[in-house]
Scaffold this active site. Structure first.
Site, short mmCIF file in Angstrom:
data_model
loop_
_atom_site.label_atom_id
_atom_site.label_comp_id
_atom_site.label_asym_id
_atom_site.label_seq_id
_atom_site.Cartn_x
_atom_site.Cartn_y
_atom_site.Cartn_z
N ALA A 195 0.83 -1.20 0.00
CA ALA A 195 0.00 0.00 0.00
C ALA A 195 0.86 1.25 0.00
O ALA A 195 0.55 2.23 -0.69
CB ALA A 195 -0.93 0.00 1.21
N GLU B 257 10.58 3.55 5.71
CA GLU B 257 10.32 2.14 6.01
C GLU B 257 11.15 1.73 7.21
O GLU B 257 12.37 1.88 7.22
CB GLU B 257 10.68 1.28 4.79
CG GLU B 257 10.76 -0.21 5.08
CD GLU B 257 9.49 -0.79 5.69
OE1 GLU B 257 9.59 -1.53 6.69
OE2 GLU B 257 8.38 -0.50 5.17
N THR C 85 2.93 -7.59 1.80
CA THR C 85 2.67 -7.85 0.37
C THR C 85 3.78 -8.71 -0.21
O THR C 85 3.54 -9.62 -1.00
CB THR C 85 2.59 -6.52 -0.41
OG1 THR C 85 1.48 -5.76 0.09
CG2 THR C 85 2.41 -6.76 -1.90
N GLY D 147 0.06 -13.11 -3.44
CA GLY D 147 -0.16 -12.15 -4.51
C GLY D 147 -1.55 -12.13 -5.11
O GLY D 147 -1.79 -11.42 -6.09
N ARG E 202 -12.72 -17.85 5.68
CA ARG E 202 -11.59 -18.18 6.54
C ARG E 202 -12.00 -18.31 8.00
O ARG E 202 -11.46 -19.16 8.72
CB ARG E 202 -10.49 -17.11 6.38
CG ARG E 202 -9.82 -17.17 5.03
CD ARG E 202 -8.87 -16.02 4.79
NE ARG E 202 -8.18 -16.20 3.51
CZ ARG E 202 -7.31 -15.33 3.02
NH1 ARG E 202 -7.03 -14.22 3.67
NH2 ARG E 202 -6.71 -15.56 1.86
N HIS F 6 -4.59 -11.19 9.39
CA HIS F 6 -4.94 -9.84 8.95
C HIS F 6 -5.76 -9.17 10.03
O HIS F 6 -6.62 -9.81 10.65
CB HIS F 6 -5.75 -9.91 7.65
CG HIS F 6 -5.88 -8.62 6.92
ND1 HIS F 6 -5.13 -8.31 5.81
CD2 HIS F 6 -6.68 -7.54 7.13
CE1 HIS F 6 -5.45 -7.11 5.36
NE2 HIS F 6 -6.40 -6.62 6.15
N GLU G 192 -3.67 -2.15 5.27
CA GLU G 192 -4.14 -2.88 6.45
C GLU G 192 -4.24 -2.01 7.69
O GLU G 192 -4.89 -2.41 8.66
CB GLU G 192 -3.23 -4.08 6.72
CG GLU G 192 -3.82 -5.09 7.68
CD GLU G 192 -2.95 -6.31 7.90
OE1 GLU G 192 -3.20 -7.06 8.87
OE2 GLU G 192 -2.00 -6.51 7.10
N ALA H 60 -7.11 -8.35 0.13
CA ALA H 60 -6.11 -7.50 0.77
C ALA H 60 -5.24 -6.79 -0.27
O ALA H 60 -4.99 -5.58 -0.17
CB ALA H 60 -5.23 -8.32 1.71
#
Length: 624
Positions: free
Chosen positions: A173, A192, A201, A206, A447, A559, A588, A603
């Protein structure tokens, strides 16, 4: 300094020459700092010591165990130097262990030392190289010399950066928003906190959900954007924000096309991620979510004047002006040096909080309130990431945090770690059986449904069973870079030429296992299933032939659907819905999009769609 996580990307694109220029801009892989690849003067300690005790020149090998599989390390020595390192037969994950090995090999050659830091997120891969280097150095009579060579220093960075947009977080993202902001005309600095880039990610499979008639119709898949919307709402138990879900489902295909414009190639065949509730998952033609990160890296490399990525940067505070608008970020470089980024807008894209055990337990009052989410439950996310710091930053600037109890568990966890490894639960042509060898759930369910049923089984665990349909060649790497023979060598899976033989290896009743397989095959033949599984004649086939393979699995935290409240412009908002001027969020770390349960494949769609949205809108705000 040892770092302790398994997976994260560690490739980079800066040469040693870049550092010798003294440049403070580190580019896309400023994470060289984490590897200790700094310093322009050569380290001569090893050379000085070696001059009095020549080494035994030659090429030496060591057998080591990597994260995914054993491999052979080959090191060539002259009489006073390490001349070459070859670990090319490794089966480490692309963008993770494989790139870590490549980076560390270069560090050793450049600095003539075996004193190397392990790479954040690729500890086992790093340790395997260290082990092999030590072995080969001892064979060459060079160990004592190389062990005394110093660990290289880290490069310097500026104390202050001035830019249009600052993005906190270099995952999917974050990088999507950064690139979108550049394309909108802004200059961008990305902070970062890890030494390497890619976030969750980078270690995902993917899957990106989007309605795509061009790909779906040739497969006979009937789909529509309204169906995608309704399925996403249903999966989230209708607690999602409808406006955000509409934006996601309406614009996901544009994200596919945008990624393609950056060089990503998708398979023509549409699949279905675990818990996707539909066949609309796009998978990169080259393995895993690292494909997206590699394309983002290339864009950043190609646009060094507009975008700067700084690794090892922990954001500590948002800077606001007298009116409450966000105008910058304070950070710590490598935990020590204070750095300030002055900007016109900030985008928070720091991911979730799944690896923060204390915090996830504190807010666990929703779907999993009856399950203790302590250290006994692993996490698929990268530990240094997924800690939730971005939520605290946004809250400190006045943003509201919502839906924090919406935590998703995934059924594909590895016992003991929670990482998603070995045979995956995604895809088709597989069954789930318990420790008695019996099927117990619809393998295509959501899930949360899958995980609740797993917890109800003996020992709270199960086996995923596949056969030659999924793995026709035991030496062919799968989408995650591992082969069946790798998994067998590490003892992660069991195999049998017949169902009876497999049952013996699993320790389950062979009659039960055969009955489970027969029941699945009957559904593929058009029969009804007691658990509600519906076969897809475009993707499912009968499982009849060996060899057979099975892998133990457990639920794992995957998640966190709660986070910063955002509107459809990706602006961070307060409790009354008012935007915080200059503050945006994506990925997220935001809340409201997925409801109580995220669909598999949504996601990445979220990261790319709302990442592009945040970047475009933040750029427009900052340069207005």
């Amino acid at each position: 300094m040892t770092r302790n996580n398994q997976h994260i990307d560690s490739s980079f694109g800066l040469s040693r020459r870049s550092f010798c220029k003294g440049a403070a801009v580190l580019g896309v892989w400023g994470g060289l700092a984490s590897f200790g690849l700094a310093g322009c003067a050569p380290h001569t300690k090893a050379e000085e010591l070696a001059s009095s005790a020549p080494w035994k020149a030659g090429t030496y090998t060591a057998e080591v165990t990597g994260h995914n599989a054993p491999y052979t390390l080959t090191v060539t020595f002259t009489d006073d130097a390490i001349a070459a390192i070859d670990a090319t037969d490794n089966q480490e994950s692309l963008g993770v262990g494989a790139d870590a090995l490549e980076a560390l090999e270069q560090q050793v050659i450049d600095n003539q030392t075996i004193n190397i830091d392990t790479v954040t997120g690729a500890t086992l891969s790093s340790m395997s190289l260290q082990e092999g280097l030590e072995d080969c150095a001892k064979q060459a009579g060079a160990y004592e010399v190389l062990a005394e060579a110093p660990v290289p220093a880290k490069p310097a960075v500026q104390e202050t950066y001035d830019t249009d947009v600052c993005v906190i977080g270099g995952g999917g993202a974050g990088l999507a928003s950064a690139i979108a902001a550049v394309q909108e005309g802004a200059n961008v600095v990305v902070l970062e906190k890890c030494g390497i880039t890619g976030g969750s990610t980078n270690v995902s499979e993917g899957a990106l959900n989007a309605v795509d008639p061009e790909r779906q119709e040739p497969q006979g898949i009937e789909d529509s954007i309204p169906t995608f919307y309704e399925t996403t709402m249903k999966g989230g138990h209708n607690t999602n924000n409808p406006e955000l879900v509409h934006f996601l489902t309406d614009n996901a295909l544009d994200s596919v096309h945008w990624l393609e414009s950056l060089g990503v190639q998708f398979k023509d065949e549409i699949g279905s991620a675990t818990g996707s509730l539909g066949q609309r998952s796009h998978y990169p033609a080259t393995p895993s979510g690292n494909t997206y990160i590699r394309s983002f890296q290339q864009f950043i490399d190609d646009n060094p004047e507009q975008i700067v990525l700084l690794n090892d940067m922990q954001a500590t505070e948002l800077i606001t002006d007298d009116a409450g608008a966000v105008v910058g970020v304070k950070a710590l470089y490598d935990g020590e040096q204070e750095v300030t980024v002055n900007c016109g807008a900030v985008i928070i894209a720091t991911g979730g909080f799944g690896s923060n055990v204390e915090y996830r337990q504190k807010v666990n009052t929703g779907v999993w309130k009856d399950v203790v989410l302590d250290d006994s439950i692993g996490c698929t996310n990268i530990k240094p990431c997924a800690q939730g710091e971005g939520l605290a930053l946004a809250e400190g600037a006045g943003a509201e945090l919502i839906c924090l109890s919406d935590i998703q568990l995934h059924p594909c966890g590895t016992p003991g770690t929670g990482l998603m490894e070995d045979i995956r639960t995604s895809g088709r042509n597989r069954i789930f059986v318990n420790t008695e060898g019996k099927r117990f759930v619809n393998e295509g369910a959501e899930r949360d449904v899958l995980c609740k049923n797993i917890f109800a089984q003996p020992e709270g665990t199960y086996w995923v069973v596949v056969n030659t349909l999924r793995y026709p060649d035991p030496d062919e790497p799968d989408a995650n870079g591992a082969t069946i023979n790798n998994m067998l060598a590490l003892g992660h899976i069991v195999t049998g030429d017949t169902v009876e033989a497999l049952a013996g290896e699993m320790g389950v009743d062979a009659t039960n296992l055969q009955a489970a397989i027969d029941a699945y095959n009957a559904v593929v033949d058009g029969g009804a299933d007691e658990f509600g599984f519906v076969a897809d004649n475009t993707a499912d086939a009968k499982m009849t032939e060996g060899p057979w393979y099975a892998c133990r699995k457990v639920p794992t935290v995957h998640h966190t659907m709660g986070g910063i409240r955002v509107n459809v412009e990706s602006e961070a908002c307060d409790a009354d819905g008012n935007p915080i001027p200059g503050l945006y969020a994506a990925g997220e770390c935001t809340g409201g999009i997925h409801g109580e349960n995220r669909l598999g494949g949504n996601a990445i769609a979220d990261c790319m769609t709302f990442g592009r949205n945040a970047g475009t809108n933040a750029a427009d705000y900052a340069v207005a």
